[in-house]
Design a protein around this motif. Structure first.
Motif, PDB file in Angstrom:
ATOM      1  N   MET A 163       0.906  -1.071   0.166  1.00 29.92           N
ATOM      2  CA  MET A 163       0.047   0.097   0.139  1.00 29.92           C
ATOM      3  C   MET A 163       0.955   1.038   0.055  1.00 29.92           C
ATOM      4  O   MET A 163       0.314   2.236  -0.544  1.00 29.92           O
ATOM      5  CB  MET A 163      -0.743  -0.179   1.332  1.00 29.92           C
ATOM      6  CG  MET A 163      -1.765   0.964   1.420  1.00 29.92           C
ATOM      7  SD  MET A 163      -3.445   0.701   1.407  1.00 29.92           S
ATOM      8  CE  MET A 163      -4.007   1.302   2.484  1.00 29.92           C
ATOM      9  N   ASN A 164       1.924   1.274   0.649  1.00 33.53           N
ATOM     10  CA  ASN A 164       2.897   2.458   0.565  1.00 33.53           C
ATOM     11  C   ASN A 164       3.394   2.664  -0.691  1.00 33.53           C
ATOM     12  O   ASN A 164       3.768   3.741  -1.171  1.00 33.53           O
ATOM     13  CB  ASN A 164       4.128   2.024   1.356  1.00 33.53           C
ATOM     14  CG  ASN A 164       4.070   2.485   2.798  1.00 33.53           C
ATOM     15  OD1 ASN A 164       3.244   3.487   2.984  1.00 33.53           O
ATOM     16  ND2 ASN A 164       4.696   1.976   3.622  1.00 33.53           N
ATOM     17  N   ILE A 165       3.619   1.610  -1.702  1.00 33.46           N
ATOM     18  CA  ILE A 165       4.168   1.988  -2.920  1.00 33.46           C
ATOM     19  C   ILE A 165       2.820   2.694  -3.821  1.00 33.46           C
ATOM     20  O   ILE A 165       3.282   3.456  -4.454  1.00 33.46           O
ATOM     21  CB  ILE A 165       4.472   0.556  -3.661  1.00 33.46           C
ATOM     22  CG1 ILE A 165       5.650   0.096  -2.885  1.00 33.46           C
ATOM     23  CG2 ILE A 165       4.822   0.651  -5.090  1.00 33.46           C
ATOM     24  CD1 ILE A 165       6.172  -1.303  -3.483  1.00 33.46           C
ATOM     25  N   LYS A 166       1.772   2.189  -3.484  1.00 28.85           N
ATOM     26  CA  LYS A 166       0.660   2.865  -4.064  1.00 28.85           C
ATOM     27  C   LYS A 166       0.420   4.209  -3.766  1.00 28.85           C
ATOM     28  O   LYS A 166       0.277   5.244  -4.651  1.00 28.85           O
ATOM     29  CB  LYS A 166      -0.799   2.061  -3.959  1.00 28.85           C
ATOM     30  CG  LYS A 166      -0.851   0.821  -4.837  1.00 28.85           C
ATOM     31  CD  LYS A 166      -2.232   0.428  -4.550  1.00 28.85           C
ATOM     32  CE  LYS A 166      -2.423  -0.879  -5.324  1.00 28.85           C
ATOM     33  NZ  LYS A 166      -3.922  -1.342  -5.063  1.00 28.85           N
ATOM     34  N   ARG A 167       0.631   4.538  -2.569  1.00 31.20           N
ATOM     35  CA  ARG A 167       0.570   5.882  -1.985  1.00 31.20           C
ATOM     36  C   ARG A 167       1.606   6.632  -2.487  1.00 31.20           C
ATOM     37  O   ARG A 167       1.616   7.883  -3.172  1.00 31.20           O
ATOM     38  CB  ARG A 167       0.725   5.912  -0.478  1.00 31.20           C
ATOM     39  CG  ARG A 167      -0.591   6.689  -0.004  1.00 31.20           C
ATOM     40  CD  ARG A 167      -0.514   6.504   1.404  1.00 31.20           C
ATOM     41  NE  ARG A 167      -1.460   6.928   2.122  1.00 31.20           N
ATOM     42  CZ  ARG A 167      -1.871   6.792   3.442  1.00 31.20           C
ATOM     43  NH1 ARG A 167      -0.835   6.723   3.969  1.00 31.20           N
ATOM     44  NH2 ARG A 167      -2.884   7.476   3.521  1.00 31.20           N
ATOM     45  N   LEU A 168       2.699   6.202  -2.660  1.00 28.98           N
ATOM     46  CA  LEU A 168       4.047   6.662  -3.232  1.00 28.98           C
ATOM     47  C   LEU A 168       3.866   7.165  -4.621  1.00 28.98           C
ATOM     48  O   LEU A 168       4.269   8.132  -5.089  1.00 28.98           O
ATOM     49  CB  LEU A 168       5.315   5.967  -2.942  1.00 28.98           C
ATOM     50  CG  LEU A 168       6.668   6.737  -3.141  1.00 28.98           C
ATOM     51  CD1 LEU A 168       6.667   7.863  -2.425  1.00 28.98           C
ATOM     52  CD2 LEU A 168       7.785   5.687  -2.845  1.00 28.98           C
ATOM     53  N   ALA A 169       3.437   6.367  -5.320  1.00 29.54           N
ATOM     54  CA  ALA A 169       3.077   6.404  -6.894  1.00 29.54           C
ATOM     55  C   ALA A 169       2.220   7.359  -7.105  1.00 29.54           C
ATOM     56  O   ALA A 169       2.294   8.240  -7.920  1.00 29.54           O
ATOM     57  CB  ALA A 169       2.597   5.083  -7.247  1.00 29.54           C
ATOM     58  N   LEU A 170       1.006   7.477  -6.534  1.00 24.29           N
ATOM     59  CA  LEU A 170       0.087   8.287  -6.444  1.00 24.29           C
ATOM     60  C   LEU A 170       0.411   9.957  -6.051  1.00 24.29           C
ATOM     61  O   LEU A 170       0.401  10.813  -6.862  1.00 24.29           O
ATOM     62  CB  LEU A 170      -1.096   8.076  -5.732  1.00 24.29           C
ATOM     63  CG  LEU A 170      -2.255   9.040  -5.505  1.00 24.29           C
ATOM     64  CD1 LEU A 170      -2.943   9.121  -6.926  1.00 24.29           C
ATOM     65  CD2 LEU A 170      -3.296   8.586  -4.561  1.00 24.29           C
ATOM     66  N   GLY A 171       1.285  10.137  -5.078  1.00 21.21           N
ATOM     67  CA  GLY A 171       2.015  11.212  -4.781  1.00 21.21           C
ATOM     68  C   GLY A 171       2.540  11.909  -5.837  1.00 21.21           C
ATOM     69  O   GLY A 171       2.986  12.825  -5.985  1.00 21.21           O
ATOM     70  N   ILE A 172       3.634  10.956  -6.290  1.00 22.76           N
ATOM     71  CA  ILE A 172       4.763  11.259  -7.456  1.00 22.76           C
ATOM     72  C   ILE A 172       3.784  11.670  -8.787  1.00 22.76           C
ATOM     73  O   ILE A 172       4.330  12.626  -9.404  1.00 22.76           O
ATOM     74  CB  ILE A 172       5.403  10.016  -7.558  1.00 22.76           C
ATOM     75  CG1 ILE A 172       6.592  10.050  -6.526  1.00 22.76           C
ATOM     76  CG2 ILE A 172       6.434  10.314  -9.011  1.00 22.76           C
ATOM     77  CD1 ILE A 172       7.573   8.990  -6.527  1.00 22.76           C
ATOM     78  N   GLY A 173       2.923  10.982  -9.070  1.00 25.81           N
ATOM     79  CA  GLY A 173       2.053  11.407 -10.013  1.00 25.81           C
ATOM     80  C   GLY A 173       1.087  12.691 -10.023  1.00 25.81           C
ATOM     81  O   GLY A 173       1.466  13.526 -10.860  1.00 25.81           O
ATOM     82  N   LEU A 174       0.740  12.975  -8.805  1.00 26.88           N
ATOM     83  CA  LEU A 174       0.306  14.310  -8.678  1.00 26.88           C
ATOM     84  C   LEU A 174       1.005  15.231  -8.598  1.00 26.88           C
ATOM     85  O   LEU A 174       0.834  16.599  -9.165  1.00 26.88           O
ATOM     86  CB  LEU A 174      -0.484  14.282  -7.240  1.00 26.88           C
ATOM     87  CG  LEU A 174      -1.942  13.460  -6.976  1.00 26.88           C
ATOM     88  CD1 LEU A 174      -2.366  13.360  -5.557  1.00 26.88           C
ATOM     89  CD2 LEU A 174      -2.794  14.227  -8.045  1.00 26.88           C
ATOM     90  N   ALA A 175       2.443  15.271  -8.111  1.00 24.92           N
ATOM     91  CA  ALA A 175       3.490  16.322  -8.102  1.00 24.92           C
ATOM     92  C   ALA A 175       3.766  16.463  -9.444  1.00 24.92           C
ATOM     93  O   ALA A 175       4.017  17.457  -9.929  1.00 24.92           O
ATOM     94  CB  ALA A 175       4.652  15.584  -7.210  1.00 24.92           C
ATOM     95  N   THR A 176       3.861  15.461 -10.314  1.00 22.93           N
ATOM     96  CA  THR A 176       4.353  15.640 -11.643  1.00 22.93           C
ATOM     97  C   THR A 176       3.410  16.408 -12.442  1.00 22.93           C
ATOM     98  O   THR A 176       3.579  17.289 -13.358  1.00 22.93           O
ATOM     99  CB  THR A 176       4.676  14.220 -12.305  1.00 22.93           C
ATOM    100  OG1 THR A 176       5.545  13.318 -11.633  1.00 22.93           O
ATOM    101  CG2 THR A 176       5.170  14.237 -13.728  1.00 22.93           C
TER     102      THR A 176
END
Length: 167
Positions: free
Chosen positions: A1-14
Protein backbone atom coordinates in the motif's frame (compact mmCIF):
# COMPACT_ATOMS: atom_id res chain seq x y z
CA UNK A 1 0.00 0.00 0.00
CA UNK A 2 2.92 2.31 0.59
CA UNK A 3 4.05 1.88 -2.96
CA UNK A 4 0.60 2.80 -4.26
CA UNK A 5 0.57 5.88 -2.10
CA UNK A 6 4.04 6.85 -3.16
CA UNK A 7 3.18 6.38 -6.85
CA UNK A 8 0.00 8.45 -6.43
CA UNK A 9 1.95 11.27 -4.71
CA UNK A 10 4.65 11.27 -7.39
CA UNK A 11 1.98 11.28 -10.12
CA UNK A 12 0.14 14.25 -8.56
CA UNK A 13 3.39 16.16 -8.05
CA UNK A 14 4.36 15.55 -11.68
CA UNK A 15 0.93 16.70 -12.86
CA UNK A 16 1.23 19.89 -10.79
CA UNK A 17 4.74 20.62 -12.14
CA UNK A 18 3.55 20.10 -15.72
CA UNK A 19 0.50 22.25 -15.10
CA UNK A 20 2.50 25.10 -13.54
CA UNK A 21 5.18 24.97 -16.23
CA UNK A 22 2.72 25.46 -19.07
CA UNK A 23 2.78 29.23 -18.76
CA UNK A 24 6.59 29.44 -18.79
CA UNK A 25 6.95 28.38 -22.42
CA UNK A 26 4.07 30.32 -23.92
CA UNK A 27 4.69 33.66 -22.19
CA UNK A 28 2.77 36.24 -24.26
CA UNK A 29 2.10 39.82 -23.13
CA UNK A 30 -1.35 40.36 -21.67
CA UNK A 31 -3.60 42.58 -23.80
CA UNK A 32 -5.58 45.16 -21.77
CA UNK A 33 -9.33 45.06 -22.20
CA UNK A 34 -10.87 48.32 -23.42
CA UNK A 35 -13.90 49.33 -21.40
CA UNK A 36 -16.01 52.44 -21.11
CA UNK A 37 -15.65 54.91 -18.28
CA UNK A 38 -17.93 53.82 -15.40
CA UNK A 39 -19.36 57.34 -15.09
CA UNK A 40 -20.35 57.32 -18.77
CA UNK A 41 -21.99 53.92 -18.40
CA UNK A 42 -23.91 55.12 -15.34
CA UNK A 43 -24.96 58.32 -17.09
CA UNK A 44 -26.17 56.36 -20.11
CA UNK A 45 -28.11 53.98 -17.88
CA UNK A 46 -29.60 56.66 -15.61
CA UNK A 47 -30.18 59.56 -18.02
CA UNK A 48 -30.49 57.75 -21.36
CA UNK A 49 -30.11 59.70 -24.60
CA UNK A 50 -30.75 63.06 -22.89
CA UNK A 51 -27.40 62.88 -21.12
CA UNK A 52 -26.45 64.31 -17.77
CA UNK A 53 -28.38 67.49 -16.87
CA UNK A 54 -26.43 70.70 -17.35
CA UNK A 55 -27.76 72.41 -14.24
CA UNK A 56 -26.94 71.98 -10.60
CA UNK A 57 -28.39 73.10 -7.30
CA UNK A 58 -25.95 76.03 -7.37
CA UNK A 59 -27.68 77.51 -10.42
CA UNK A 60 -30.15 79.27 -8.11
CA UNK A 61 -27.36 81.68 -7.16
CA UNK A 62 -26.44 82.58 -10.74
CA UNK A 63 -27.74 85.65 -12.54
CA UNK A 64 -31.05 85.09 -14.26
CA UNK A 65 -31.97 86.32 -17.73
CA UNK A 66 -34.07 89.47 -17.98
CA UNK A 67 -37.63 88.66 -16.95
CA UNK A 68 -38.86 91.55 -19.09
CA UNK A 69 -38.99 89.30 -22.12
CA UNK A 70 -42.03 87.57 -23.54
CA UNK A 71 -40.54 85.12 -26.01
CA UNK A 72 -38.25 87.35 -28.06
CA UNK A 73 -40.28 90.48 -27.30
CA UNK A 74 -39.71 93.01 -24.54
CA UNK A 75 -42.84 92.94 -22.39
CA UNK A 76 -42.50 96.59 -21.37
CA UNK A 77 -42.45 97.83 -24.97
CA UNK A 78 -45.26 95.43 -25.82
CA UNK A 79 -47.52 96.64 -23.02
CA UNK A 80 -46.58 100.28 -23.59
CA UNK A 81 -47.55 99.94 -27.27
CA UNK A 82 -50.95 98.56 -26.34
CA UNK A 83 -51.50 101.26 -23.70
CA UNK A 84 -50.30 104.19 -25.83
CA UNK A 85 -52.36 103.23 -28.86
CA UNK A 86 -55.42 102.07 -26.92
CA UNK A 87 -57.65 104.37 -29.01
CA UNK A 88 -56.97 102.15 -32.06
CA UNK A 89 -58.97 98.92 -32.41
CA UNK A 90 -56.64 95.91 -32.30
CA UNK A 91 -57.05 93.60 -35.30
CA UNK A 92 -54.17 91.15 -34.89
CA UNK A 93 -51.71 90.42 -32.10
CA UNK A 94 -48.79 87.97 -32.06
CA UNK A 95 -46.58 88.26 -28.98
CA UNK A 96 -44.14 85.60 -30.21
CA UNK A 97 -43.18 87.47 -33.38
CA UNK A 98 -43.82 90.90 -31.86
CA UNK A 99 -46.42 92.21 -34.32
CA UNK A 100 -49.47 94.30 -33.40
CA UNK A 101 -51.80 95.38 -36.20
CA UNK A 102 -54.57 97.88 -35.51
CA UNK A 103 -57.50 99.23 -37.48
CA UNK A 104 -58.33 102.86 -38.16
CA UNK A 105 -59.11 105.01 -35.14
CA UNK A 106 -59.12 108.66 -34.18
CA UNK A 107 -56.96 109.86 -31.28
CA UNK A 108 -58.72 111.78 -28.50
CA UNK A 109 -58.92 115.44 -29.48
CA UNK A 110 -57.77 114.70 -33.05
CA UNK A 111 -59.60 114.78 -36.33
CA UNK A 112 -57.54 112.45 -38.51
CA UNK A 113 -57.91 108.63 -38.41
CA UNK A 114 -54.76 106.54 -38.12
CA UNK A 115 -53.91 102.88 -38.51
CA UNK A 116 -50.73 101.40 -36.98
CA UNK A 117 -48.54 98.36 -37.33
CA UNK A 118 -46.12 97.92 -34.43
CA UNK A 119 -43.18 95.55 -34.65
CA UNK A 120 -41.15 94.78 -31.51
CA UNK A 121 -38.15 92.90 -32.86
CA UNK A 122 -35.69 92.70 -29.96
CA UNK A 123 -35.90 91.78 -26.28
CA UNK A 124 -33.85 94.85 -25.29
CA UNK A 125 -35.54 97.96 -23.91
CA UNK A 126 -34.22 100.51 -26.39
CA UNK A 127 -35.30 102.43 -29.48
CA UNK A 128 -33.94 99.91 -32.01
CA UNK A 129 -36.37 97.32 -30.63
CA UNK A 130 -39.43 99.23 -31.81
CA UNK A 131 -40.66 99.90 -35.35
CA UNK A 132 -43.94 101.73 -35.92
CA UNK A 133 -45.66 102.14 -39.28
CA UNK A 134 -48.47 104.71 -39.13
CA UNK A 135 -50.96 105.19 -41.94
CA UNK A 136 -53.76 107.66 -42.54
CA UNK A 137 -56.63 107.12 -44.91
CA UNK A 138 -54.71 109.19 -47.48
CA UNK A 139 -51.34 107.40 -47.16
CA UNK A 140 -48.38 107.29 -44.79
CA UNK A 141 -48.37 109.57 -41.77
CA UNK A 142 -45.77 112.30 -41.32
CA UNK A 143 -42.37 111.22 -39.99
CA UNK A 144 -42.74 113.62 -37.02
CA UNK A 145 -45.99 111.92 -36.02
CA UNK A 146 -44.39 108.45 -36.21
CA UNK A 147 -41.41 109.65 -34.16
CA UNK A 148 -43.75 111.18 -31.55
CA UNK A 149 -45.65 107.87 -31.24
CA UNK A 150 -42.39 105.91 -30.90
CA UNK A 151 -41.16 108.33 -28.22
CA UNK A 152 -44.45 108.04 -26.32
CA UNK A 153 -44.27 104.21 -26.43
CA UNK A 154 -40.65 104.12 -25.26
CA UNK A 155 -41.32 106.62 -22.47
CA UNK A 156 -44.26 104.55 -21.24
CA UNK A 157 -42.13 101.37 -21.46
CA UNK A 158 -39.46 102.95 -19.23
CA UNK A 159 -42.17 103.99 -16.76
CA UNK A 160 -43.51 100.42 -16.66
CA UNK A 161 -40.02 99.05 -16.08
CA UNK A 162 -39.44 101.53 -13.26
CA UNK A 163 -42.74 100.55 -11.62
CA UNK A 164 -41.90 96.87 -11.98
CA UNK A 165 -38.41 97.26 -10.47
CA UNK A 166 -39.78 98.98 -7.36
CA UNK A 167 -41.68 95.85 -6.42
Amino acid sequence: MNIKRLALGIGLATALLVQSGCSVFGNRPVQPVESADPDEVNDQYVYGDRGRPRSTIWDIFRARPDQGQLGQVNKYIWNASLETLDFLPVQSVDPFTGVIITGFGTPPGGGRAYRATIYVNDPALDARSLNVALMTRNGPAAAETVRAIEDAILTRARQLRAQDSRL
